[in-house]
Design an enzyme around this catalytic site. Sequence first.
Site, PDB file in Angstrom:
ATOM      1  N   THR A  92      -4.776  49.737  -6.297  1.00  0.00           N
ATOM      2  CA  THR A  92      -4.362  51.140  -6.172  1.00  0.00           C
ATOM      3  C   THR A  92      -3.117  51.321  -7.033  1.00  0.00           C
ATOM      4  O   THR A  92      -2.025  50.902  -6.645  1.00  0.00           O
ATOM      5  CB  THR A  92      -4.065  51.488  -4.700  1.00  0.00           C
ATOM      6  OG1 THR A  92      -5.209  51.149  -3.924  1.00  0.00           O
ATOM      7  CG2 THR A  92      -3.785  52.975  -4.547  1.00  0.00           C
ATOM      8  N   LYS A 168      -8.728  57.884  -5.479  1.00  0.00           N
ATOM      9  CA  LYS A 168      -8.213  56.907  -4.507  1.00  0.00           C
ATOM     10  C   LYS A 168      -6.896  57.398  -3.884  1.00  0.00           C
ATOM     11  O   LYS A 168      -6.680  57.301  -2.668  1.00  0.00           O
ATOM     12  CB  LYS A 168      -8.017  55.550  -5.206  1.00  0.00           C
ATOM     13  CG  LYS A 168      -7.299  54.502  -4.388  1.00  0.00           C
ATOM     14  CD  LYS A 168      -8.035  54.092  -3.136  1.00  0.00           C
ATOM     15  CE  LYS A 168      -7.173  53.168  -2.269  1.00  0.00           C
ATOM     16  NZ  LYS A 168      -7.734  52.939  -0.954  1.00  0.00           N
ATOM     17  N   LYS A 236       4.029  53.309  -1.316  1.00  0.00           N
ATOM     18  CA  LYS A 236       3.734  53.277  -2.763  1.00  0.00           C
ATOM     19  C   LYS A 236       2.638  54.280  -3.085  1.00  0.00           C
ATOM     20  O   LYS A 236       2.735  55.055  -4.044  1.00  0.00           O
ATOM     21  CB  LYS A 236       3.288  51.857  -3.146  1.00  0.00           C
ATOM     22  CG  LYS A 236       2.669  51.749  -4.538  1.00  0.00           C
ATOM     23  CD  LYS A 236       1.670  50.607  -4.681  1.00  0.00           C
ATOM     24  CE  LYS A 236       0.465  50.725  -3.815  1.00  0.00           C
ATOM     25  NZ  LYS A 236      -0.760  50.103  -4.231  1.00  0.00           N
TER      26      LYS A 236
HETATM   27  N1  LIG Z   1      -5.071  46.039   2.377  1.00  0.00           N
HETATM   28  C1  LIG Z   1      -5.818  47.127   2.354  1.00  0.00           C
HETATM   29  O1  LIG Z   1      -6.290  47.623   3.404  1.00  0.00           O
HETATM   30  C2  LIG Z   1      -6.142  47.799   1.025  1.00  0.00           C
HETATM   31  C3  LIG Z   1      -7.279  48.622   0.954  1.00  0.00           C
HETATM   32  C4  LIG Z   1      -7.615  49.205  -0.262  1.00  0.00           C
HETATM   33  C5  LIG Z   1      -6.799  49.007  -1.380  1.00  0.00           C
HETATM   34  N2  LIG Z   1      -5.686  48.219  -1.269  1.00  0.00           N
HETATM   35  C6  LIG Z   1      -4.879  48.019  -2.493  1.00  0.00           C
HETATM   36  O2  LIG Z   1      -5.266  46.748  -2.997  1.00  0.00           O
HETATM   37  C7  LIG Z   1      -4.156  46.125  -3.676  1.00  0.00           C
HETATM   38  C8  LIG Z   1      -3.894  44.758  -3.043  1.00  0.00           C
HETATM   39  O3  LIG Z   1      -3.590  44.963  -1.667  1.00  0.00           O
HETATM   40  P1  LIG Z   1      -3.551  43.749  -0.623  1.00  0.00           P
HETATM   41  O4  LIG Z   1      -3.516  44.362   0.720  1.00  0.00           O
HETATM   42  O5  LIG Z   1      -4.556  42.713  -0.982  1.00  0.00           O
HETATM   43  O6  LIG Z   1      -2.070  43.188  -0.948  1.00  0.00           O
HETATM   44  P2  LIG Z   1      -1.493  41.708  -0.760  1.00  0.00           P
HETATM   45  O7  LIG Z   1      -2.211  40.963   0.300  1.00  0.00           O
HETATM   46  O8  LIG Z   1      -0.010  41.897  -0.644  1.00  0.00           O
HETATM   47  O9  LIG Z   1      -1.826  40.994  -2.165  1.00  0.00           O
HETATM   48  C9  LIG Z   1      -1.146  41.360  -3.325  1.00  0.00           C
HETATM   49  C10 LIG Z   1      -1.606  40.486  -4.469  1.00  0.00           C
HETATM   50  O10 LIG Z   1      -0.827  40.832  -5.654  1.00  0.00           O
HETATM   51  C11 LIG Z   1      -0.165  39.656  -6.117  1.00  0.00           C
HETATM   52  N3  LIG Z   1       1.115  40.038  -6.752  1.00  0.00           N
HETATM   53  C12 LIG Z   1       2.040  40.879  -6.244  1.00  0.00           C
HETATM   54  N4  LIG Z   1       3.069  41.020  -7.120  1.00  0.00           N
HETATM   55  C13 LIG Z   1       2.757  40.239  -8.185  1.00  0.00           C
HETATM   56  C14 LIG Z   1       3.408  39.971  -9.419  1.00  0.00           C
HETATM   57  N5  LIG Z   1       4.584  40.538  -9.737  1.00  0.00           N
HETATM   58  N6  LIG Z   1       2.787  39.132 -10.294  1.00  0.00           N
HETATM   59  C15 LIG Z   1       1.593  38.569  -9.980  1.00  0.00           C
HETATM   60  N7  LIG Z   1       0.934  38.775  -8.822  1.00  0.00           N
HETATM   61  C16 LIG Z   1       1.517  39.617  -7.948  1.00  0.00           C
HETATM   62  C17 LIG Z   1      -0.010  38.766  -4.925  1.00  0.00           C
HETATM   63  O11 LIG Z   1       0.221  37.442  -5.332  1.00  0.00           O
HETATM   64  P3  LIG Z   1       0.881  36.377  -4.294  1.00  0.00           P
HETATM   65  O12 LIG Z   1      -0.261  35.868  -3.465  1.00  0.00           O
HETATM   66  O13 LIG Z   1       1.475  35.351  -5.189  1.00  0.00           O
HETATM   67  O14 LIG Z   1       1.918  37.130  -3.492  1.00  0.00           O
HETATM   68  C18 LIG Z   1      -1.368  38.985  -4.245  1.00  0.00           C
HETATM   69  O15 LIG Z   1      -2.373  38.271  -4.933  1.00  0.00           O
HETATM   70  C19 LIG Z   1      -2.987  47.115  -3.546  1.00  0.00           C
HETATM   71  O16 LIG Z   1      -2.941  47.921  -4.706  1.00  0.00           O
HETATM   72  C20 LIG Z   1      -3.373  47.947  -2.332  1.00  0.00           C
HETATM   73  O17 LIG Z   1      -2.759  49.213  -2.362  1.00  0.00           O
HETATM   74  C21 LIG Z   1      -5.364  47.590  -0.108  1.00  0.00           C
END
Ligand SMILES: NC(=O)c1ccc[n+]([C@@H]2O[C@H](COP(=O)([O-])OP(=O)(O)OC[C@H]3O[C@@H](n4cnc5c(N)ncnc54)[C@H](OP(=O)(O)O)[C@@H]3O)[C@@H](O)[C@H]2O)c1
Length: 290
Positions: A92, A168, A236
């Site tokens: 997102t 989205k 965000k």
């Molecule tokens: N969770 C939900 O319900 C949901 C639903 C739909 C969409 N989303 C969207 O999907 C995306 C991921 O969400 P999530 O819930 O999976 O988040 P998350 O569990 O916090 O995972 C974030 C990912 O990004 C990586 N990352 C963050 N900062 C980074 C950087 N500076 N350089 C390289 N890697 C980095 C993290 O790596 P590390 O493992 O090393 O920290 C991890 O792989 C977001 O954009 C979110 O808005 C989430």
Amino acid sequence: MKLAFVGLGKMGSPMARNLLRGGHELAVFNRTREKAQALAAEGARVAESPADACRGCDAVMTMLSDDAAVAEAAASIVEGLAAGAVHVSASTISTAMARRLASLHAERGQAYLSTPVFGRPEAAEAKKLLVVAAGPADLIDHCRPVFDAIGRQTFVAGAEPWQANAVKLCGNFMLVSMLECFGEAYATLRKAGVDPHLFLDTMNALFGSPVYANYGRMIADQQFEPAGFALKLGLKDVRLALATAEECNSPMPVASLVHDHLLSAIAHGQADKDWSSLAQVSARNAGLPG
Ligand SMILES: NC(=O)c1ccc[n+]([C@@H]2O[C@H](COP(=O)([O-])OP(=O)(O)OC[C@H]3O[C@@H](n4cnc5c(N)ncnc54)[C@H](OP(=O)(O)O)[C@@H]3O)[C@@H](O)[C@H]2O)c1
């Protein structure tokens, strides 16, 4: 297809696992390497960098936190991705970042699609995500096997990749507005001596929506940890929705109010709680324990 996956967080890990289960060949990269190792046992190649993951692949999917993380990964991806191969961007992110990524890849003769998803980690695990895709129609058709492996339905938002990000962001605005409304209604009802669970039964009969039912229960139970979607990521998304509204000269007053309530939640230490804990702001405003 021969695929790469970058970003194995709460969403990325189950999505990558479903690509493997779908019979695709997969190379994976994650900043924290242990999360990638977990997928090696299921047949993925663990890469040393996003560029390394992309070598020889038809498409790379990214699922990273925000604009900054995707920009950092893309700087490496462009070095490894072959001309004609496609970056499928599921995070997102802002509409502005989607436009930047589309031109970055176009300069290298690479293709770009925005494909953000709806659904929480449980939906990702169960292959029940809703995929919103935008970009050239032939490219979307080419990548359909990827969408089919991670989700239950794909919606095409338009020919410009950033249009999928606009969908989205407006979708998440709808969700967070629902959380705000539950918070306000429950606070009022608790002060009126009515159990929120009773109210939820009525609302479920009225709306018939699994999204209302699930979030309504989480808020009625005040069960905000562990977070499926962290409140800081919700903030965000509201910021990004407001930025898109600004680009389009389209006021979103409810989004502005929710933005301030999310800031209040962060100020009360809720950044890593589920974003449904937004309801605690309305509770506190009503003088109830948050
Ligand atoms: N969770 C939900 O319900 C949901 C639903 C739909 C969409 N989303 C969207 O999907 C995306 C991921 O969400 P999530 O819930 O999976 O988040 P998350 O569990 O916090 O995972 C974030 C990912 O990004 C990586 N990352 C963050 N900062 C980074 C950087 N500076 N350089 C390289 N890697 C980095 C993290 O790596 P590390 O493992 O090393 O920290 C991890 O792989 C977001 O954009 C979110 O808005 C989430």
